[in-house]
Design a protein around this motif. Sequence first.
Motif, PDB file in Angstrom:
ATOM      1  N   GLU A   1       0.836  -1.212   0.000  1.00  9.21           N
ATOM      2  CA  GLU A   1       0.000   0.000   0.000  1.00  9.21           C
ATOM      3  C   GLU A   1       0.869   1.259   0.000  1.00  9.21           C
ATOM      4  O   GLU A   1       0.592   2.226  -0.710  1.00  9.21           O
ATOM      5  CB  GLU A   1      -0.928  -0.007   1.216  1.00  9.21           C
ATOM      6  N   LEU A   2       1.946   1.231   0.781  1.00  8.60           N
ATOM      7  CA  LEU A   2       2.872   2.367   0.799  1.00  8.60           C
ATOM      8  C   LEU A   2       3.498   2.567  -0.583  1.00  8.60           C
ATOM      9  O   LEU A   2       3.616   3.693  -1.071  1.00  8.60           O
ATOM     10  CB  LEU A   2       3.970   2.140   1.847  1.00  8.60           C
ATOM     11  N   GLU A   3       3.871   1.462  -1.228  1.00  5.64           N
ATOM     12  CA  GLU A   3       4.455   1.558  -2.571  1.00  5.64           C
ATOM     13  C   GLU A   3       3.439   2.129  -3.562  1.00  5.64           C
ATOM     14  O   GLU A   3       3.776   2.972  -4.391  1.00  5.64           O
ATOM     15  CB  GLU A   3       4.940   0.183  -3.029  1.00  5.64           C
ATOM     16  N   ALA A   4       2.195   1.681  -3.450  1.00  2.68           N
ATOM     17  CA  ALA A   4       1.133   2.181  -4.332  1.00  2.68           C
ATOM     18  C   ALA A   4       0.884   3.671  -4.114  1.00  2.68           C
ATOM     19  O   ALA A   4       0.480   4.380  -5.039  1.00  2.68           O
ATOM     20  CB  ALA A   4      -0.155   1.394  -4.095  1.00  2.68           C
ATOM     21  N   ASP A   5       1.174   4.149  -2.913  1.00  5.57           N
ATOM     22  CA  ASP A   5       1.008   5.571  -2.590  1.00  5.57           C
ATOM     23  C   ASP A   5       2.203   6.415  -3.045  1.00  5.57           C
ATOM     24  O   ASP A   5       2.262   7.610  -2.772  1.00  5.57           O
ATOM     25  CB  ASP A   5       0.795   5.756  -1.082  1.00  5.57           C
ATOM     26  N   GLY A   6       3.195   5.767  -3.678  1.00  4.29           N
ATOM     27  CA  GLY A   6       4.312   6.521  -4.240  1.00  4.29           C
ATOM     28  C   GLY A   6       5.593   6.483  -3.437  1.00  4.29           C
ATOM     29  O   GLY A   6       6.566   7.144  -3.784  1.00  4.29           O
ATOM     30  N   ILE A   7       5.609   5.696  -2.337  1.00  2.00           N
ATOM     31  CA  ILE A   7       6.834   5.567  -1.551  1.00  2.00           C
ATOM     32  C   ILE A   7       7.764   4.610  -2.283  1.00  2.00           C
ATOM     33  O   ILE A   7       7.362   3.509  -2.651  1.00  2.00           O
ATOM     34  CB  ILE A   7       6.542   5.033  -0.131  1.00  2.00           C
ATOM     35  N   HIS A   8       9.007   5.012  -2.474  1.00  2.00           N
ATOM     36  CA  HIS A   8       9.990   4.173  -3.158  1.00  2.00           C
ATOM     37  C   HIS A   8      10.530   3.157  -2.159  1.00  2.00           C
ATOM     38  O   HIS A   8      11.138   3.529  -1.165  1.00  2.00           O
ATOM     39  CB  HIS A   8      11.107   5.060  -3.707  1.00  2.00           C
ATOM     40  N   ILE A   9      10.304   1.866  -2.437  1.00  2.00           N
ATOM     41  CA  ILE A   9      10.738   0.786  -1.562  1.00  2.00           C
ATOM     42  C   ILE A   9      12.005   0.158  -2.140  1.00  2.00           C
ATOM     43  O   ILE A   9      12.026  -0.266  -3.290  1.00  2.00           O
ATOM     44  CB  ILE A   9       9.656  -0.314  -1.436  1.00  2.00           C
ATOM     45  N   LEU A  10      13.076   0.106  -1.335  1.00  2.00           N
ATOM     46  CA  LEU A  10      14.326  -0.524  -1.753  1.00  2.00           C
ATOM     47  C   LEU A  10      14.576  -1.742  -0.866  1.00  2.00           C
ATOM     48  O   LEU A  10      14.474  -1.649   0.350  1.00  2.00           O
ATOM     49  CB  LEU A  10      15.497   0.452  -1.625  1.00  2.00           C
ATOM     50  N   VAL A  11      14.920  -2.871  -1.498  1.00  2.00           N
ATOM     51  CA  VAL A  11      15.149  -4.112  -0.760  1.00  2.00           C
ATOM     52  C   VAL A  11      16.535  -4.642  -1.132  1.00  2.00           C
ATOM     53  O   VAL A  11      16.832  -4.859  -2.304  1.00  2.00           O
ATOM     54  CB  VAL A  11      14.068  -5.171  -1.090  1.00  2.00           C
ATOM     55  N   CYS A  12      17.370  -4.839  -0.127  1.00  2.00           N
ATOM     56  CA  CYS A  12      18.757  -5.254  -0.330  1.00  2.00           C
ATOM     57  C   CYS A  12      18.848  -6.628  -0.994  1.00  2.00           C
ATOM     58  O   CYS A  12      18.404  -7.632  -0.435  1.00  2.00           O
ATOM     59  CB  CYS A  12      19.472  -5.265   1.014  1.00  2.00           C
TER      60      CYS A  12
END
Length: 198
Positions: free
Chosen positions: A150-161
């Motif tokens: 949901e955060l990603e859909a709201d435009g937050i850029h998610i980075l995963v190592c």
Amino acid sequence: MKEIDARGLACPAPVLLTKTAIEKEQASHIRVIVDNKASKENVCLFLSSKNFESSVEEKHGDFYITAKGEGGTGPEAAPVEKADPGGKKIMVMVATDRMGYGDDELGLKLMISFIKTLKEMGSDLWRLVFVNNGVKLTVEGAEVLPDVKELEADGIHILVCGTCLSHFNLLDQKQVGETTNMLDIVTAMQLADKVINI
């Protein structure tokens, strides 16, 4: 063609070698050999950010990434992100799937509550970065996965190592965010107005 043999090198070395070849040596045709999926994804993402077209061939467990670009891509060619004058850019680094020390069950409940409450930061929340044990919050079965999506859909850029996902054998189970490397994480820290470590 410039060839880089990055087999056996840990993140972010394969990306840094590729970056040097493109930015300092002005390579426009490049082949990078890596020996794991995380490095393959990270190198391909970097090449794409430099407007290189790339293809990947797997041979005996190694990945041969061949790419072509315009060459002469100096640091100035990288897109420069502008700060939003109306708000801060806060990066939250999540390095565990539990919050605090003492009781693991309580720590898990607190982390779930924390992730669910992050949206209250509003537009100030800019990047959400998962490293080490924190990557377990981005895979199949994670209780907070719907909230992170949901955060990603709201435009937050998610980075995963990517190195962390590989370490835990979770690379194929990641369900949200962009698989990334330490170079991208450090760059995000430089751009952020504030970094919160959990």
